[in-house]
Design a protein around this motif. Sequence first.
Motif, PDB file in Angstrom:
ATOM      1  N   THR A 218       0.836  -1.199   0.000  1.00  0.00           N
ATOM      2  CA  THR A 218       0.000   0.000   0.000  1.00  0.00           C
ATOM      3  C   THR A 218       0.874   1.253   0.000  1.00  0.00           C
ATOM      4  N   CYS A 219       0.282   2.363  -0.391  1.00  0.00           N
ATOM      5  CA  CYS A 219       1.032   3.614  -0.528  1.00  0.00           C
ATOM      6  C   CYS A 219       1.662   4.048   0.796  1.00  0.00           C
ATOM      7  N   VAL A 220       2.840   4.635   0.700  1.00  0.00           N
ATOM      8  CA  VAL A 220       3.551   5.151   1.864  1.00  0.00           C
ATOM      9  C   VAL A 220       3.596   6.675   1.777  1.00  0.00           C
ATOM     10  N   ARG A 221       3.239   7.322   2.893  1.00  0.00           N
ATOM     11  CA  ARG A 221       3.229   8.777   2.945  1.00  0.00           C
ATOM     12  C   ARG A 221       3.856   9.266   4.252  1.00  0.00           C
ATOM     13  N   ASP A 222       4.327  10.494   4.216  1.00  0.00           N
ATOM     14  CA  ASP A 222       4.887  11.188   5.373  1.00  0.00           C
ATOM     15  C   ASP A 222       3.770  12.055   5.953  1.00  0.00           C
ATOM     16  N   TYR A 223       3.254  11.670   7.120  1.00  0.00           N
ATOM     17  CA  TYR A 223       2.119  12.369   7.722  1.00  0.00           C
ATOM     18  C   TYR A 223       2.620  13.433   8.701  1.00  0.00           C
ATOM     19  N   ILE A 224       2.283  14.700   8.417  1.00  0.00           N
ATOM     20  CA  ILE A 224       2.727  15.820   9.245  1.00  0.00           C
ATOM     21  C   ILE A 224       1.529  16.446   9.949  1.00  0.00           C
ATOM     22  N   HIS A 225       1.684  16.715  11.239  1.00  0.00           N
ATOM     23  CA  HIS A 225       0.610  17.332  12.017  1.00  0.00           C
ATOM     24  C   HIS A 225       0.367  18.759  11.530  1.00  0.00           C
ATOM     25  N   VAL A 226      -0.894  19.097  11.367  1.00  0.00           N
ATOM     26  CA  VAL A 226      -1.258  20.396  10.814  1.00  0.00           C
ATOM     27  C   VAL A 226      -0.731  21.552  11.676  1.00  0.00           C
ATOM     28  N   SER A 227      -0.618  21.364  12.980  1.00  0.00           N
ATOM     29  CA  SER A 227      -0.109  22.444  13.833  1.00  0.00           C
ATOM     30  C   SER A 227       1.388  22.660  13.642  1.00  0.00           C
ATOM     31  N   ASP A 228       2.138  21.586  13.407  1.00  0.00           N
ATOM     32  CA  ASP A 228       3.555  21.736  13.071  1.00  0.00           C
ATOM     33  C   ASP A 228       3.711  22.460  11.744  1.00  0.00           C
ATOM     34  N   LEU A 229       2.825  22.180  10.804  1.00  0.00           N
ATOM     35  CA  LEU A 229       2.875  22.846   9.507  1.00  0.00           C
ATOM     36  C   LEU A 229       2.591  24.336   9.653  1.00  0.00           C
ATOM     37  N   ALA A 230       1.585  24.679  10.443  1.00  0.00           N
ATOM     38  CA  ALA A 230       1.284  26.098  10.678  1.00  0.00           C
ATOM     39  C   ALA A 230       2.486  26.805  11.309  1.00  0.00           C
ATOM     40  N   ASP A 231       3.161  26.114  12.217  1.00  0.00           N
ATOM     41  CA  ASP A 231       4.340  26.699  12.854  1.00  0.00           C
ATOM     42  C   ASP A 231       5.443  26.969  11.838  1.00  0.00           C
ATOM     43  N   ALA A 232       5.602  26.079  10.849  1.00  0.00           N
ATOM     44  CA  ALA A 232       6.604  26.304   9.806  1.00  0.00           C
ATOM     45  C   ALA A 232       6.296  27.574   9.020  1.00  0.00           C
ATOM     46  N   HIS A 233       5.019  27.822   8.741  1.00  0.00           N
ATOM     47  CA  HIS A 233       4.636  29.052   8.036  1.00  0.00           C
ATOM     48  C   HIS A 233       4.940  30.290   8.872  1.00  0.00           C
ATOM     49  N   LEU A 234       4.664  30.203  10.153  1.00  0.00           N
ATOM     50  CA  LEU A 234       4.927  31.339  11.032  1.00  0.00           C
ATOM     51  C   LEU A 234       6.415  31.667  11.057  1.00  0.00           C
ATOM     52  N   LEU A 235       7.239  30.635  11.116  1.00  0.00           N
ATOM     53  CA  LEU A 235       8.689  30.842  11.089  1.00  0.00           C
ATOM     54  C   LEU A 235       9.139  31.393   9.739  1.00  0.00           C
ATOM     55  N   CYS A 251       8.095  20.208   3.969  1.00  0.00           N
ATOM     56  CA  CYS A 251       7.546  20.129   5.325  1.00  0.00           C
ATOM     57  C   CYS A 251       7.027  18.715   5.558  1.00  0.00           C
ATOM     58  N   GLY A 252       7.802  17.946   6.291  1.00  0.00           N
ATOM     59  CA  GLY A 252       7.441  16.577   6.631  1.00  0.00           C
ATOM     60  C   GLY A 252       8.336  16.117   7.760  1.00  0.00           C
ATOM     61  N   TYR A 253       8.241  14.842   8.090  1.00  0.00           N
ATOM     62  CA  TYR A 253       8.943  14.315   9.258  1.00  0.00           C
ATOM     63  C   TYR A 253      10.106  13.378   8.917  1.00  0.00           C
ATOM     64  N   ASN A 254      10.432  13.235   7.644  1.00  0.00           N
ATOM     65  CA  ASN A 254      11.573  12.406   7.220  1.00  0.00           C
ATOM     66  C   ASN A 254      11.328  10.900   7.381  1.00  0.00           C
ATOM     67  N   HIS A 255      10.068  10.507   7.594  1.00  0.00           N
ATOM     68  CA  HIS A 255       9.752   9.070   7.629  1.00  0.00           C
ATOM     69  C   HIS A 255       8.282   8.902   7.257  1.00  0.00           C
ATOM     70  N   GLY A 256       7.945   7.710   6.779  1.00  0.00           N
ATOM     71  CA  GLY A 256       6.590   7.506   6.299  1.00  0.00           C
ATOM     72  C   GLY A 256       5.898   6.315   6.924  1.00  0.00           C
ATOM     73  N   TYR A 257       4.590   6.238   6.687  1.00  0.00           N
ATOM     74  CA  TYR A 257       3.767   5.106   7.105  1.00  0.00           C
ATOM     75  C   TYR A 257       2.933   4.657   5.916  1.00  0.00           C
ATOM     76  N   SER A 258       2.713   3.356   5.829  1.00  0.00           N
ATOM     77  CA  SER A 258       1.847   2.844   4.772  1.00  0.00           C
ATOM     78  C   SER A 258       0.389   3.065   5.153  1.00  0.00           C
ATOM     79  N   VAL A 259      -0.484   2.918   4.169  1.00  0.00           N
ATOM     80  CA  VAL A 259      -1.919   3.050   4.435  1.00  0.00           C
ATOM     81  C   VAL A 259      -2.347   2.050   5.505  1.00  0.00           C
ATOM     82  N   LEU A 260      -1.880   0.826   5.402  1.00  0.00           N
ATOM     83  CA  LEU A 260      -2.279  -0.186   6.377  1.00  0.00           C
ATOM     84  C   LEU A 260      -1.747   0.131   7.773  1.00  0.00           C
TER      85      LEU A 260
END
Length: 330
Positions: A218-235, A251-260
Motif C-alpha cells: 500500500t502507498c507510503v506517505r509522510d504524515y505531518i501534524h497540521v499544527s507543526d505545519l502552521a508553525d513552519a509558516h509562522l517561522l 515540510c514533513g517528518y523524514n519518515h513515512g507510514y503505509s496506508v495499512l
Amino acid sequence: MAVLVTGGAGYIGSHMVWALLDAGEDVVVLDRLSTGFAWAVSPDARLVAGDIADTELVRSLIDKHEIDAIIHFAGSIIVPESVSDPLGYYENNTSKTRTLLQTAVEGGVKHFIFSSTAAVYGAAGLEPVTEDTPLLPESPYGRSKLMSEWMLRDAAAAHDLTYTALRYFNVAGADPKGRIGQSTPGATHLIKVASEAVLGKRDHLKVFGTDYPTPDGTCVRDYIHVSDLADAHLLALRRLRSGGGNLIANCGYNHGYSVLEVVDAVKRVSGVDFPVEFVERRPGDPAAIVANADRARAELGWTPQLDNLEEIVTHALAWEEALTRKNASA
C-alpha cells in the motif's frame, strides 16, 4: 501591518489563522467559502468572503489593512479530481494564483508564502526526497502547483517581492486545543476518513491499491501534524520579514507510514475495528513519497513538536467527535 490569509476558512488555512493570532499578528482572511467554513475562522480575524482573482477586492484589502505579507492556501487539492478535471485545477490553482500575484506586486506586498505540495516530485520512492529531487508531477494537481512555484520565482526575480514555497507532505491531525480540525464533508484524507469510520459516519474504509512496490503493497506517505505545519509558516514569515531570501522547503517528518499502518494505528487508538475494503488504485497516486525536511529545520529553525502518529490520530479523532457534537446541535 497585517497578514492576508487566502483560503483561511479551510483546513490548513484556519489552523494558520489561529497560529498567527496566537503570535499577536493582525489577520485578514479571504475565502470564497466554497469548501471552507465561516465558523472555522477565529472571531479575532477579519473574514472577507470573496475570490482571490477579484483584483479590485484584493487590492482594497491590501490598501485598507496595510498588508505586508500574503499566505496563500486557496486552491483545489484532490489528486483524482484533478485527473478528471484538469482545466478546473489549472484555473483555480494556477491562473488565479497568477492574478493574485499580480495584484500583490501592484499593491506593494513585500512577502508571499505559498502552499505547495510534495506532488511536484511524483513517484519518488521510499527514500526521503530533498528539494533538489527531479520535479516530475504525475497529476494535474501537482503540475498546477509546480507552475505556480515557477510564476512565484519569476515574479520575485522581477519585482520587490520575497517568497517562501513550502512543499507539504500528508497533512493530518487537528488543533491540540480542540479549536479547529478537518471539517470538509467527503474529505479524502486517510486519517479523516478512518476517523469517520470509527464513529460510524462511513460503513467502511477503502484502501486504494495493494500492489505498490512498498513493504506491504500500500502507498507510503509522510504524515505531518497540521499544527507543526502552521508553525513552519509562522517561522517562514518571521524569516522573510527579517530579510531572509527566497526559499523552497519541504515540510514533513523524514519518515513515512503505509496506508495499512495508518489504519492499524487508528484502530489501535480508537479501539474500534471498522471494515476495510481493498479496491483498485486511484489515478495519480504515487507509490511512496517521504520528505527530507532538513532545509526547513536549518533555514527556518523549525523543530516539529508533534511527530507522533498516535498523537496525530488522537487529535483527529477528538476533533471528529467534537464535529459530530457540533453538527448534532446545529
